[in-house]
Design a protein around this motif. Sequence first.
Motif, PDB file in Angstrom:
ATOM      1  N   ARG A 119       0.799  -1.227   0.000  1.00  0.00           N
ATOM      2  CA  ARG A 119       0.000   0.000   0.000  1.00  0.00           C
ATOM      3  C   ARG A 119       0.832   1.277   0.000  1.00  0.00           C
ATOM      4  N   GLU A 120       2.155   1.157   0.125  1.00  0.00           N
ATOM      5  CA  GLU A 120       2.989   2.356   0.203  1.00  0.00           C
ATOM      6  C   GLU A 120       4.383   2.073  -0.347  1.00  0.00           C
ATOM      7  N   VAL A 121       4.868   3.000  -1.183  1.00  0.00           N
ATOM      8  CA  VAL A 121       6.186   2.876  -1.779  1.00  0.00           C
ATOM      9  C   VAL A 121       6.893   4.220  -1.630  1.00  0.00           C
ATOM     10  N   LYS A 122       8.035   4.203  -0.918  1.00  0.00           N
ATOM     11  CA  LYS A 122       8.840   5.414  -0.753  1.00  0.00           C
ATOM     12  C   LYS A 122      10.138   5.240  -1.523  1.00  0.00           C
ATOM     13  N   ILE A 123      10.450   6.230  -2.365  1.00  0.00           N
ATOM     14  CA  ILE A 123      11.600   6.105  -3.248  1.00  0.00           C
ATOM     15  C   ILE A 123      12.338   7.443  -3.362  1.00  0.00           C
ATOM     16  N   VAL A 124      13.578   7.350  -3.816  1.00  0.00           N
ATOM     17  CA  VAL A 124      14.362   8.531  -4.189  1.00  0.00           C
ATOM     18  C   VAL A 124      14.748   8.354  -5.652  1.00  0.00           C
ATOM     19  N   LEU A 125      14.280   9.252  -6.506  1.00  0.00           N
ATOM     20  CA  LEU A 125      14.592   9.185  -7.930  1.00  0.00           C
ATOM     21  C   LEU A 125      15.877   9.956  -8.211  1.00  0.00           C
ATOM     22  N   ASN A 126      16.732   9.363  -9.030  1.00  0.00           N
ATOM     23  CA  ASN A 126      17.991   9.997  -9.429  1.00  0.00           C
ATOM     24  C   ASN A 126      18.061   9.998 -10.951  1.00  0.00           C
ATOM     25  N   GLY A 127      17.351  10.930 -11.562  1.00  0.00           N
ATOM     26  CA  GLY A 127      17.337  11.037 -13.010  1.00  0.00           C
ATOM     27  C   GLY A 127      17.847  12.393 -13.454  1.00  0.00           C
ATOM     28  N   SER A 128      17.863  12.623 -14.765  1.00  0.00           N
ATOM     29  CA  SER A 128      18.322  13.911 -15.279  1.00  0.00           C
ATOM     30  C   SER A 128      17.239  14.970 -15.198  1.00  0.00           C
ATOM     31  N   ARG A 129      15.959  14.561 -15.282  1.00  0.00           N
ATOM     32  CA  ARG A 129      14.852  15.513 -15.180  1.00  0.00           C
ATOM     33  C   ARG A 129      14.053  15.319 -13.898  1.00  0.00           C
ATOM     34  N   ALA A 130      13.981  14.118 -13.414  1.00  0.00           N
ATOM     35  CA  ALA A 130      13.228  13.803 -12.195  1.00  0.00           C
ATOM     36  C   ALA A 130      14.200  13.397 -11.107  1.00  0.00           C
ATOM     37  N   SER A 131      14.209  14.138 -10.006  1.00  0.00           N
ATOM     38  CA  SER A 131      15.052  13.779  -8.874  1.00  0.00           C
ATOM     39  C   SER A 131      14.356  14.226  -7.602  1.00  0.00           C
ATOM     40  N   GLY A 132      14.537  13.462  -6.533  1.00  0.00           N
ATOM     41  CA  GLY A 132      13.932  13.816  -5.258  1.00  0.00           C
ATOM     42  C   GLY A 132      13.244  12.629  -4.615  1.00  0.00           C
ATOM     43  N   ARG A 133      12.698  12.872  -3.400  1.00  0.00           N
ATOM     44  CA  ARG A 133      12.034  11.830  -2.618  1.00  0.00           C
ATOM     45  C   ARG A 133      10.526  11.891  -2.868  1.00  0.00           C
ATOM     46  N   TYR A 134       9.950  10.732  -3.177  1.00  0.00           N
ATOM     47  CA  TYR A 134       8.522  10.632  -3.450  1.00  0.00           C
ATOM     48  C   TYR A 134       7.942   9.448  -2.677  1.00  0.00           C
ATOM     49  N   VAL A 135       6.662   9.550  -2.363  1.00  0.00           N
ATOM     50  CA  VAL A 135       5.940   8.429  -1.788  1.00  0.00           C
ATOM     51  C   VAL A 135       4.679   8.207  -2.605  1.00  0.00           C
ATOM     52  N   LEU A 136       4.425   6.964  -2.949  1.00  0.00           N
ATOM     53  CA  LEU A 136       3.182   6.542  -3.589  1.00  0.00           C
ATOM     54  C   LEU A 136       2.370   5.792  -2.544  1.00  0.00           C
ATOM     55  N   PHE A 137       1.105   6.149  -2.384  1.00  0.00           N
ATOM     56  CA  PHE A 137       0.280   5.462  -1.386  1.00  0.00           C
ATOM     57  C   PHE A 137      -1.104   5.186  -1.965  1.00  0.00           C
ATOM     58  N   GLN A 138      -1.608   4.004  -1.647  1.00  0.00           N
ATOM     59  CA  GLN A 138      -2.897   3.552  -2.180  1.00  0.00           C
ATOM     60  C   GLN A 138      -4.028   4.266  -1.470  1.00  0.00           C
ATOM     61  N   THR A 139      -5.032   4.698  -2.246  1.00  0.00           N
ATOM     62  CA  THR A 139      -6.226   5.319  -1.664  1.00  0.00           C
ATOM     63  C   THR A 139      -7.454   4.435  -1.828  1.00  0.00           C
ATOM     64  N   HIS A 140      -7.650   3.876  -3.029  1.00  0.00           N
ATOM     65  CA  HIS A 140      -8.795   2.981  -3.242  1.00  0.00           C
ATOM     66  C   HIS A 140      -8.541   2.149  -4.493  1.00  0.00           C
ATOM     67  N   GLY A 141      -8.431   0.836  -4.301  1.00  0.00           N
ATOM     68  CA  GLY A 141      -8.238  -0.047  -5.446  1.00  0.00           C
ATOM     69  C   GLY A 141      -6.969   0.309  -6.218  1.00  0.00           C
ATOM     70  N   ARG A 142      -7.131   0.536  -7.520  1.00  0.00           N
ATOM     71  CA  ARG A 142      -5.996   0.871  -8.368  1.00  0.00           C
ATOM     72  C   ARG A 142      -5.561   2.324  -8.223  1.00  0.00           C
ATOM     73  N   ASN A 143      -6.382   3.134  -7.568  1.00  0.00           N
ATOM     74  CA  ASN A 143      -6.048   4.547  -7.420  1.00  0.00           C
ATOM     75  C   ASN A 143      -5.077   4.774  -6.258  1.00  0.00           C
ATOM     76  N   TRP A 144      -3.962   5.365  -6.587  1.00  0.00           N
ATOM     77  CA  TRP A 144      -2.957   5.761  -5.621  1.00  0.00           C
ATOM     78  C   TRP A 144      -2.762   7.270  -5.749  1.00  0.00           C
ATOM     79  N   MET A 145      -1.964   7.836  -4.869  1.00  0.00           N
ATOM     80  CA  MET A 145      -1.522   9.221  -4.983  1.00  0.00           C
ATOM     81  C   MET A 145      -0.004   9.219  -4.915  1.00  0.00           C
ATOM     82  N   ILE A 146       0.605  10.226  -5.540  1.00  0.00           N
ATOM     83  CA  ILE A 146       2.047  10.409  -5.430  1.00  0.00           C
ATOM     84  C   ILE A 146       2.310  11.772  -4.824  1.00  0.00           C
ATOM     85  N   HIS A 147       3.199  11.797  -3.846  1.00  0.00           N
ATOM     86  CA  HIS A 147       3.497  13.009  -3.075  1.00  0.00           C
ATOM     87  C   HIS A 147       5.002  13.227  -3.073  1.00  0.00           C
ATOM     88  N   ARG A 148       5.426  14.461  -3.319  1.00  0.00           N
ATOM     89  CA  ARG A 148       6.847  14.781  -3.206  1.00  0.00           C
ATOM     90  C   ARG A 148       7.153  15.081  -1.747  1.00  0.00           C
TER      91      ARG A 148
END
Length: 328
Positions: A119-148
Amino acid sequence: MADRLEPYRGKRDPRRTREPIPEAAPREGGGGDTFVIQEHHARSLHWDLRLERDGVLVSWAIPKGLPPDPATNHLAVHTEDHPMEYADFEGEIPQGEYGGGTMTVWDRGGYETEKWSDREVKIVLNGSRASGRYVLFQTHGRNWMIHRMDPPNGSWEPPPADLSPMEAVTRSRAPRDAARFAWEFAWGGARALVHVQGGRVAVRSPGGADITAGHGWLRAMGPALGSRAVVLDGEIVTLAGSSVYVCYDLVYDDGRSLLAEPYERRRTALEDLRLAGPRWQTAPSWPGGLPAVRQAAREQGLPGVVGKRLDSAYEPGRESAAWIFLPV
């Protein structure tokens, strides 16, 4: 052990799509840390975030792209796992097929896992355009939210929420230093500020009212700009019987306010956007070319011309002598 790619294969016909469809089941385990974000111009524009995990790319479709700062969460729809080969896929998915449209790689790189559960995935992205700490969390079924989780890069600024356009003063005579101005047509249309973010368009009147619903034909500008976030100043005019948005200033560009920048630099940034669509275009501008521009405006039945000092900042909500309207 279940084949995690069965749902992926079941949605695709290898005779019709160039997407990679491996026959073998993915190999479990492994410590890969690849991520890829693909820009997907399908029925509606969105971005697909894919994270390598146990031999597959765990995937979410994010309609508005990654949130640029912690103030806003974005919807992330959990989709089927994709094969590792998909990290390199770009091209056309045939219309009528699942996900039909154009797929391009927007960014790729490595990532670090801080937490991974159902239900929750916390990651740090290290890309050329996307970088930083993000969390993905489930809200209902297939619907999740992503938060920086961390603040954006130090130079990043949010787009202006409330902005009134700069206005020109009316003069009967040309200024003595007319060569220090860029001259444009006065279109005589309806002034409008257009906000584009995450492929979505919002149209606002000079008073700040949201008038997007009455100008649905402008929504196609969002996918044309992709992930770029901009605020444009211009007018809605009638050309050849159709409503067209004529852009003549750029006041915000992808995390940077341009209000304090001189008109000459804002104009260069606007032209770099290459805004030329079926219902929108960049207004022509001629530095120092007043006599010819005024004559052309007269011949085309336009109300006049507007001169903008090349070194002038954008002054929201003000009538400024840095912009001059000359009737023809």
